[in-house]
Design a protein around this motif. Sequence first.
Motif, PDB file in Angstrom:
ATOM      1  N   ALA A  26       0.929  -1.268   0.249  1.00 58.96           N
ATOM      2  CA  ALA A  26      -0.090  -0.062   0.090  1.00 58.96           C
ATOM      3  C   ALA A  26       0.932   1.283   0.125  1.00 58.96           C
ATOM      4  CB  ALA A  26      -0.954   0.166   1.170  1.00 58.96           C
ATOM      5  N   ALA A  27       1.954   1.257   0.395  1.00 56.61           N
ATOM      6  CA  ALA A  27       2.940   2.316   0.156  1.00 56.61           C
ATOM      7  C   ALA A  27       3.235   2.775  -1.283  1.00 56.61           C
ATOM      8  CB  ALA A  27       4.324   1.954   0.825  1.00 56.61           C
ATOM      9  N   ARG A  28       3.511   3.970  -1.236  1.00 56.39           N
ATOM     10  CA  ARG A  28       3.557   4.569  -2.721  1.00 56.39           C
ATOM     11  C   ARG A  28       4.968   4.404  -3.186  1.00 56.39           C
ATOM     12  NH1 ARG A  28       3.718  10.942  -3.593  1.00 56.39           N
ATOM     13  NH2 ARG A  28       5.141  10.756  -5.494  1.00 56.39           N
ATOM     14  N   ALA A  29       4.731   3.921  -4.486  1.00 55.41           N
ATOM     15  CA  ALA A  29       5.993   3.376  -5.053  1.00 55.41           C
ATOM     16  C   ALA A  29       6.451   4.773  -5.873  1.00 55.41           C
ATOM     17  CB  ALA A  29       5.792   2.542  -6.284  1.00 55.41           C
ATOM     18  N   ARG A  30       7.930   4.514  -6.148  1.00 52.73           N
ATOM     19  CA  ARG A  30       8.354   5.894  -6.892  1.00 52.73           C
ATOM     20  C   ARG A  30       7.610   6.020  -8.031  1.00 52.73           C
ATOM     21  NH1 ARG A  30      11.581   4.779 -11.069  1.00 52.73           N
ATOM     22  NH2 ARG A  30      12.596   2.650 -11.153  1.00 52.73           N
ATOM     23  N   PRO A  31       7.371   7.516  -8.340  1.00 57.64           N
ATOM     24  CA  PRO A  31       6.740   7.765  -9.541  1.00 57.64           C
ATOM     25  C   PRO A  31       7.320   7.621 -10.771  1.00 57.64           C
ATOM     26  CG  PRO A  31       6.487   9.523  -7.896  1.00 57.64           C
ATOM     27  CD  PRO A  31       7.590   8.532  -7.579  1.00 57.64           C
ATOM     28  N   VAL A  32       6.751   6.916 -11.881  1.00 57.11           N
ATOM     29  CA  VAL A  32       7.288   6.538 -13.188  1.00 57.11           C
ATOM     30  C   VAL A  32       6.612   7.434 -14.099  1.00 57.11           C
ATOM     31  CG1 VAL A  32       7.611   4.787 -14.882  1.00 57.11           C
ATOM     32  CG2 VAL A  32       7.321   4.256 -12.485  1.00 57.11           C
ATOM     33  N   THR A  33       7.477   8.244 -14.958  1.00 58.76           N
ATOM     34  CA  THR A  33       7.057   8.994 -15.882  1.00 58.76           C
ATOM     35  C   THR A  33       6.234   8.286 -17.252  1.00 58.76           C
ATOM     36  OG1 THR A  33       8.983   9.307 -17.377  1.00 58.76           O
ATOM     37  CG2 THR A  33       8.719  10.830 -15.566  1.00 58.76           C
ATOM     38  N   ALA A  34       5.437   9.251 -17.796  1.00 60.21           N
ATOM     39  CA  ALA A  34       4.608   8.398 -19.101  1.00 60.21           C
ATOM     40  C   ALA A  34       5.924   8.351 -20.048  1.00 60.21           C
ATOM     41  CB  ALA A  34       3.693   9.248 -19.408  1.00 60.21           C
ATOM     42  N   GLU A  35       6.805   8.967 -20.215  1.00 58.77           N
ATOM     43  CA  GLU A  35       7.853   8.801 -21.385  1.00 58.77           C
ATOM     44  C   GLU A  35       8.626   7.503 -20.940  1.00 58.77           C
ATOM     45  OE1 GLU A  35      12.254  10.756 -21.868  1.00 58.77           O
ATOM     46  OE2 GLU A  35      10.270  12.286 -22.106  1.00 58.77           O
ATOM     47  N   GLN A  36       8.813   7.141 -19.483  1.00 58.75           N
ATOM     48  CA  GLN A  36       9.712   5.842 -19.161  1.00 58.75           C
ATOM     49  C   GLN A  36       8.905   4.683 -19.562  1.00 58.75           C
ATOM     50  OE1 GLN A  36      10.104   7.297 -15.002  1.00 58.75           O
ATOM     51  NE2 GLN A  36      12.338   6.932 -15.244  1.00 58.75           N
ATOM     52  N   ILE A  37       7.654   4.692 -19.228  1.00 54.96           N
ATOM     53  CA  ILE A  37       6.534   3.580 -19.459  1.00 54.96           C
ATOM     54  C   ILE A  37       6.440   3.406 -20.975  1.00 54.96           C
ATOM     55  CG2 ILE A  37       4.293   2.900 -19.374  1.00 54.96           C
ATOM     56  CD1 ILE A  37       3.938   4.529 -16.800  1.00 54.96           C
ATOM     57  N   ALA A  38       6.242   4.426 -21.841  1.00 57.31           N
ATOM     58  CA  ALA A  38       6.133   4.374 -23.213  1.00 57.31           C
ATOM     59  C   ALA A  38       7.255   4.011 -23.965  1.00 57.31           C
ATOM     60  CB  ALA A  38       5.948   5.883 -23.583  1.00 57.31           C
ATOM     61  N   ARG A  39       8.671   4.347 -23.235  1.00 51.81           N
ATOM     62  CA  ARG A  39       9.768   3.860 -23.981  1.00 51.81           C
ATOM     63  C   ARG A  39       9.937   2.265 -23.538  1.00 51.81           C
ATOM     64  NH1 ARG A  39      13.043   7.788 -22.518  1.00 51.81           N
ATOM     65  NH2 ARG A  39      13.285   7.138 -20.276  1.00 51.81           N
ATOM     66  N   GLY A  70       5.102  11.870 -11.817  1.00 50.73           N
ATOM     67  CA  GLY A  70       4.777  10.520 -12.559  1.00 50.73           C
ATOM     68  C   GLY A  70       3.621   9.833 -12.128  1.00 50.73           C
ATOM     69  N   TYR A  71       3.532   8.734 -12.341  1.00 58.19           N
ATOM     70  CA  TYR A  71       2.299   8.051 -12.178  1.00 58.19           C
ATOM     71  C   TYR A  71       3.008   6.494 -11.233  1.00 58.19           C
ATOM     72  CZ  TYR A  71       0.408  10.124 -15.960  1.00 58.19           C
ATOM     73  OH  TYR A  71      -0.176  11.087 -16.611  1.00 58.19           O
ATOM     74  N   TRP A  72       1.840   5.983 -10.412  1.00 56.59           N
ATOM     75  CA  TRP A  72       2.081   5.056  -9.615  1.00 56.59           C
ATOM     76  C   TRP A  72       0.817   4.227  -9.495  1.00 56.59           C
ATOM     77  CZ3 TRP A  72       2.264   9.643  -7.922  1.00 56.59           C
ATOM     78  CH2 TRP A  72       1.429  10.141  -6.606  1.00 56.59           C
ATOM     79  N   LEU A  73       0.514   2.807  -9.035  1.00 50.83           N
ATOM     80  CA  LEU A  73      -0.464   2.154  -8.756  1.00 50.83           C
ATOM     81  C   LEU A  73      -1.208   2.872  -7.793  1.00 50.83           C
ATOM     82  CD1 LEU A  73       0.495  -1.380  -9.939  1.00 50.83           C
ATOM     83  CD2 LEU A  73      -0.735   0.282 -11.016  1.00 50.83           C
ATOM     84  N   ALA A  74      -2.567   2.867  -7.757  1.00 44.13           N
ATOM     85  CA  ALA A  74      -3.633   3.447  -6.427  1.00 44.13           C
ATOM     86  C   ALA A  74      -3.549   2.510  -5.289  1.00 44.13           C
ATOM     87  CB  ALA A  74      -4.790   4.147  -7.155  1.00 44.13           C
TER      88      ALA A  74
END
Length: 156
Positions: A26-39, A70-74
């Motif tokens: 449940a702890a927040r993971a480090r955010p990942v940018t959309a650019e990183q995911i896209a790449r 960035g983004y992380w799972l809710a």
Amino acid sequence: MRLSARVDYALRAAAELAAVADGAGAARARPVTAEQIARSQEIPPKFLESILLQLRRGGIVHAQRGPEGGYWLARPAAEISLAEVIRVIDGPLAHVRGQRPEQLGYRGAARALQDVWIALRASEREILELVTVADVANGTMPERVRELAADPGAWS
């Protein structure tokens, strides 16, 4: 079953975010940018941005703007089924001509088709509710999925 490119990309993005969280629970993971995911997943960046917005609105991911953004799972990846992601992106799992199977009014010789569509939706749900984003990210499928995928007839 036909899945849209949006669903494919959304599932791949969710798996990427789960891999980064790697048991963060449940702890927040480090955010990942959309650019990183896209790449990493070879997804068109602009297309991915709109998908991530849908996932955010659907409660699958959280987002933060800014240099550390960035983004992380809710929620933990083990609590997010593939069916939930699909519903957020494309709506209900099975539709026939834009209608839910139980709303169809077949007559005569075609009356049994309604049962076929309902059974098809039930079997899709069985697998898609069973498999979580964590299963995909970890490559550990539930036994039922492994059994079905091991059948050579399933590959043709």
